[in-house]
Write a protein that holds these residues in place. Sequence first.
Motif, short mmCIF file in Angstrom:
data_model
loop_
_atom_site.label_atom_id
_atom_site.label_comp_id
_atom_site.label_asym_id
_atom_site.label_seq_id
_atom_site.Cartn_x
_atom_site.Cartn_y
_atom_site.Cartn_z
N TYR A 1 -63.79 14.16 15.23
CA TYR A 1 -62.73 14.94 15.86
C TYR A 1 -61.74 15.42 14.80
N VAL A 2 -61.31 16.68 14.91
CA VAL A 2 -60.40 17.27 13.94
C VAL A 2 -58.96 16.91 14.31
N GLY A 3 -58.28 16.13 13.46
CA GLY A 3 -56.91 15.75 13.71
C GLY A 3 -56.81 14.58 14.68
N PRO A 4 -55.59 14.20 15.06
CA PRO A 4 -55.39 13.10 16.00
C PRO A 4 -56.02 13.39 17.36
N TRP A 5 -56.56 12.32 17.97
CA TRP A 5 -57.10 12.42 19.33
C TRP A 5 -56.08 11.83 20.29
N LEU A 6 -55.75 12.59 21.34
CA LEU A 6 -54.85 12.11 22.37
C LEU A 6 -55.53 12.19 23.73
N PRO A 7 -55.17 11.30 24.65
CA PRO A 7 -55.73 11.38 26.01
C PRO A 7 -55.26 12.63 26.73
N GLU A 8 -56.03 13.05 27.72
CA GLU A 8 -55.62 14.21 28.52
C GLU A 8 -54.36 13.89 29.31
N PRO A 9 -53.41 14.81 29.37
CA PRO A 9 -52.19 14.57 30.16
C PRO A 9 -52.52 14.36 31.63
N LEU A 10 -51.92 13.35 32.20
CA LEU A 10 -52.11 13.03 33.62
C LEU A 10 -50.75 13.10 34.30
N ALA A 11 -50.61 13.98 35.27
CA ALA A 11 -49.32 14.18 35.94
C ALA A 11 -48.93 12.95 36.74
N THR A 12 -47.67 12.53 36.58
CA THR A 12 -47.08 11.47 37.40
C THR A 12 -45.70 11.95 37.80
N ASP A 13 -45.10 11.30 38.79
CA ASP A 13 -43.77 11.74 39.22
C ASP A 13 -42.69 11.02 38.42
N ALA A 14 -41.45 11.19 38.81
CA ALA A 14 -40.33 10.70 38.01
C ALA A 14 -40.25 9.19 37.91
N VAL A 15 -40.97 8.47 38.75
CA VAL A 15 -40.98 7.00 38.62
C VAL A 15 -42.34 6.48 38.20
N GLY A 16 -43.21 7.40 37.73
CA GLY A 16 -44.49 6.97 37.20
C GLY A 16 -45.61 6.92 38.21
N ASN A 17 -45.37 7.32 39.46
CA ASN A 17 -46.42 7.31 40.47
C ASN A 17 -47.07 8.68 40.58
N ALA A 18 -48.23 8.71 41.26
CA ALA A 18 -48.92 9.97 41.44
C ALA A 18 -48.23 10.83 42.48
N PRO A 19 -47.96 12.11 42.17
CA PRO A 19 -47.42 12.99 43.19
C PRO A 19 -48.51 13.41 44.16
N ASP A 20 -48.11 14.10 45.22
CA ASP A 20 -49.11 14.58 46.18
C ASP A 20 -50.15 15.43 45.46
N GLY A 21 -51.40 15.21 45.81
CA GLY A 21 -52.47 16.01 45.25
C GLY A 21 -53.12 15.40 44.02
N ILE A 22 -52.51 14.36 43.44
CA ILE A 22 -53.12 13.68 42.30
C ILE A 22 -53.61 12.33 42.78
#
Length: 296
Positions: free
Chosen positions: A80-101
């Motif tokens: 892999y070229v450069g640093p590898w980071l995980p795919e962004p996963l949307a969470t809400d303001a308290v760290g929980n999944a919002p509707d649809g995730i």
Amino acid sequence: MTEQPKPEDDFTAHRALLFSIAYEILGSVADAEDVLQETYLRWRSVSHFSVENARAYLAKIVTRQALGLLRSAVRRREQYVGPWLPEPLATDAVGNAPDGIDHVLTGEAVTTAMLLVLDTLTPTQRAVFVLREVFAFDYQEIAAAVGKSEAAVRQLNHRALNSVRAKRHTAVATPAQARPIAERFLTAATTGDVQGLMDLLAPDVVFLGDGGGVVSTALRPVVGPDKVARLLLGLLAKGARMGGVDIRLGTYNGMHSVAVLIDGVLDHVTSVEVRGSAVTALYCVRNPEKLTAVKI
């Protein structure tokens, strides 16, 4: 005659858990979804009268599928070229999944910092740690999932715990705790306030950029307040020169983040890691392949 349970019902009931297991093992939303599809197909072929615990059985299927993908991914990441980071996963303001995730991960388990720590474990250690420490499966269930004895699983988890504790010195602040610092930081970044940025950056702050060799970003970690502040402002300025910029604030992987769209196309998601009262890391994902599943 007793009606055989419908596989769809059990799968639907546990889908959020299964996605979370796959994502914690793989760090990829797209791969986690692929694992779920394969898990469902395999689950449909099972004689459900013989399954005593659907949750454990489904977890076994999803873990084995995820482990297979992870072992292949480990080999690919060596090139892999450069640093590898995980795919962004949307969470809400308290760290929980919002509707649809559809996931159940909360708190530090989902942070990029933790996922990068898990990336230093062997694939089997990672799976054991995730099942035991994040989702509290018992050792018998984990042994069945990874194809090891209970004694071996206990030893794997012990080693994984020691490794994680050695690398995770302090916990990442929760979104609620981080909010004042992150909001001041994002305001300074979007207004070009260099000194305001530097006042909030930890002395050993690090910027990690993931372009995957497809788009430009820093190929090595950038360390230090001055370098990180100027790099971040340069990235935003470059976007402004390229076209119409739309900056949206959100929460990804349990951290306050900024999603930058250029001419309506998502260019990058940068997450702000806060520990204590300072910004300790910035995780910038620009690789277009990792942005296709991002919810804005």
